[in-house]
Design an enzyme around this catalytic site. Sequence first.
Site, PDB file in Angstrom:
ATOM      1  N   GLU A 226       0.716  -1.126   0.148  1.00  0.00           N
ATOM      2  CA  GLU A 226      -0.004  -0.068  -0.174  1.00  0.00           C
ATOM      3  C   GLU A 226       0.892   1.203  -0.011  1.00  0.00           C
ATOM      4  OE1 GLU A 226      -3.351   0.020   2.863  1.00  0.00           O
ATOM      5  OE2 GLU A 226      -3.523   2.264   2.795  1.00  0.00           O
ATOM      6  N   ARG A 304      -7.604   2.533  13.223  1.00  0.00           N
ATOM      7  CA  ARG A 304      -8.353   1.440  12.981  1.00  0.00           C
ATOM      8  C   ARG A 304      -8.275   0.513  14.164  1.00  0.00           C
ATOM      9  NH1 ARG A 304     -11.681  -0.568   8.897  1.00  0.00           N
ATOM     10  NH2 ARG A 304     -11.195   0.897   7.049  1.00  0.00           N
ATOM     11  N   GLU A 706     -10.794  -8.253   3.488  1.00  0.00           N
ATOM     12  CA  GLU A 706     -10.130  -8.232   4.784  1.00  0.00           C
ATOM     13  C   GLU A 706     -10.965  -9.260   5.891  1.00  0.00           C
ATOM     14  OE1 GLU A 706      -9.647  -4.040   4.776  1.00  0.00           O
ATOM     15  OE2 GLU A 706      -7.725  -3.993   5.641  1.00  0.00           O
TER      16      GLU A 706
END
Length: 759
Positions: A226, A304, A706
């Site tokens: 990423e 997160r 995910e």
Amino acid sequence: MKNVDSKSHVRGESIYLDDIALIEGTLYACVYDSPVAHGKLNSIDTKEAENCAGVVKIITAKDLIGENQIGGILPDEPLFADDEVHFQGMPMALVLAETEEQARYAAKRITAEIAPLEIITNPREAFAKNHLIVPPKHFKLGNTENAFKTSEYVFAGRADLNGQEHLYIETQGAYTVPTEQGGMKVYSSTQGPTAVQRCVSRVTALPMHQIEVDVTRLGGGFGGKEDQANAWAALCAVGTQLTKRPVKYALHRMEDMRMTGKRNPYSANYKIGLDKNFKIIAYEVVFYQNAGASADLSPPVLERTLFHCTNAYFVPNVTATGYSCRTNLPPNTAFRGFGGPQGMFVIESAIVHAAEKLHVPASEIQRKNLINDGDEFPYGQKAMSEAVTSWTQADEKFDFARIQKEIGEFNSKNKFIKKGVALMPICFGISFTKTPMNQARSLVHIYTDGSVAVSTGAVEMGQGVNTKIAQVASTIFSLPIERVKVHTTNTLRIANTAPTAASAAADLNGHATQIACKTILQRLKEVAVPLVEAQNAEDISIENGFVFRNGERTDLDWLVLVNEAFMQRVNLSEHAHYATTGINFDWSTASGHPFAYHVYGTSIVGVTVDCLRGIYTVDFVKACHDFGNSMNISVDYGQIEGGIVQGIGWMTMEEIVYDESGRLRSNALSSYKIPDIYSVPKTIEFVPLKTKRENPAIFNSKAVGEPPLMYGIGAYFAIREAVKAFNTENLPAFDAPFTPEKVLMNLYSETVKEMKAGK
Ligand code: MTE
Ligand code: LUZ
Ligand code: MOS
């Protein structure tokens, strides 16, 4: 429907970075990386390397034309070490040579003089010394202080989680080719072509419009590409800029393992308060995240973790704090789940802790606290919950009580083999938590032979996103999937893309493709109106290659219609934009509605532990999972199976070991054990959640990339149950992964204690 890549994959014909035909004159790169984890860099000696055969140039920080900086969130990550080194594996110099072997040989001949500085590898130690990447983050709901006072039961403890190596089959790499007038084409194995473009622009000082990034597909990314593909593209780009020759670098496995970051390890303290009915009324948690040497994506990963710190439960009073701690390890980064799984493991540990002390099954506390519609998450969003429905439907299908009973009977009859079972509900928010990232674009062309080409910002990395995007175009145009080709992800065709991440690529880019196709379809219908003597475009539909008028097939076919449109100079192309609606988040109040929706599910995980050897098998994972209206059930099953096995690997056998000098000891596949086919659960069985609710993602689907990984957490707790069935004296620490060595030590904790006491 099959994955559109399945044939070329099986034949070995699919193209990855290493398969790109090289241009004559290509140079090969190799990095000289820091042999120490922290120190002051006094000098680098490249003389011997310069004299090696085939060496064309050696580049260090001082040679850069642009900035020596690749940090995307914070400017704390130099491309080349300049005055200090911050981790073992930090790039210090780049060798460019005529062959790969020559580049590697010469890189080994570089030396550096580095004055050692204090090395910190542990996040709690970094925290104690106030080495934080960003200021602490907090979530607060209700009032935990008061709630603990009124709690009937309060338990506090600690949970530790190790990292995880991405181990994408294709290692990191890039290939840069000079184009005319000082431009550059960059082939990169990246999830984020725009991130690579920005980074290359920064280190070369070339404007972004001079840089074309192109990605055919990746041999896996899992979050590791990423952000962390940037460095290798930047290194090659600098090489191309300074030599005016193409430069290629594909990392060897051990280089990749040594130099790149992994899933963030965490250490956490929790405190959980329950009322007399076992309702959780208070939860306090502090996370110490091991960020490594620079920010990379650790701050949003930590965020997160906070977003998912209560998993699929409703807790009315929550105080959650996160510290991103700077250590002398390679910068840790995104990994499937992006901090969410770490948050979930800690609350599951707290629940199991409470259950053990209260002598009730953990599943009773889990079930009683599942989040319901309208309950508030600690970040302000109200739940549209499927937690209870997925739990109930999993129970109806698989019968928890029966499984538990069978396991109890088995354990009572077997001394040295014990079984364990755990329930693992999940709840994962879908959308990038940074709202502006939730946008995508798609470019669709219909050619005059009637075939369709699509380009989007999504990167194919094995998850099947190209198949789903091709399905969107083929559905809207009602054409066979073979008439649609999804092309490489390219920054000239699609600009300013979000990385393919957050499980949102199929939705964001699928929606953009849907909009583009619908726009062209409308134009075609208007062209068709006079040709089939219809009143207006609403009367027209196109199905299976023919124009229909008021539901009746006409003789006008797709090919003729497309060519008629072309002759009338009607635009057969469209570039469409899509942005998720209704989401927002404000960190100044730590509240908002960050997620378009959540994915729910409940799994039941069963294991068998060999209590003589400490080894185990995962017998089954059975679950009710919220697929939504799956766009492609075979692709989604692939995601489920892969995610589960990756989650089990993280929780049980994959053990990253850095020694005190910051050196990676688990630096190859001989010392880092990942699940192989023999460690895959014998049974993986899934039933789709049945719900009347509309799903917000493309074609009524839900993201799948995910969430399934988090079912793997159940394997940790199932093993723990089996260990406790053998050794009733011992409550193992919440310390993942539960490797066979740790299992054995816990099975024989009394013997271990006696040995330690010298008996
Ligand atoms: N599946 C495969 N085969 N390879 C991968 O690299 N990455 C995962 C998941 N599934 C990955 C994968 C991660 S981390 C994410 S975020 C999603 O795929 C991204 O793709 P999507 O948004 O299309 O689901
Ligand atoms: N990447 C990111 C992610 O930048 N933001 C996110 O919220 C996210 N979530 C999951 C995976 N990658
Ligand atoms: Mo996935 S961690 O969002 O690349």
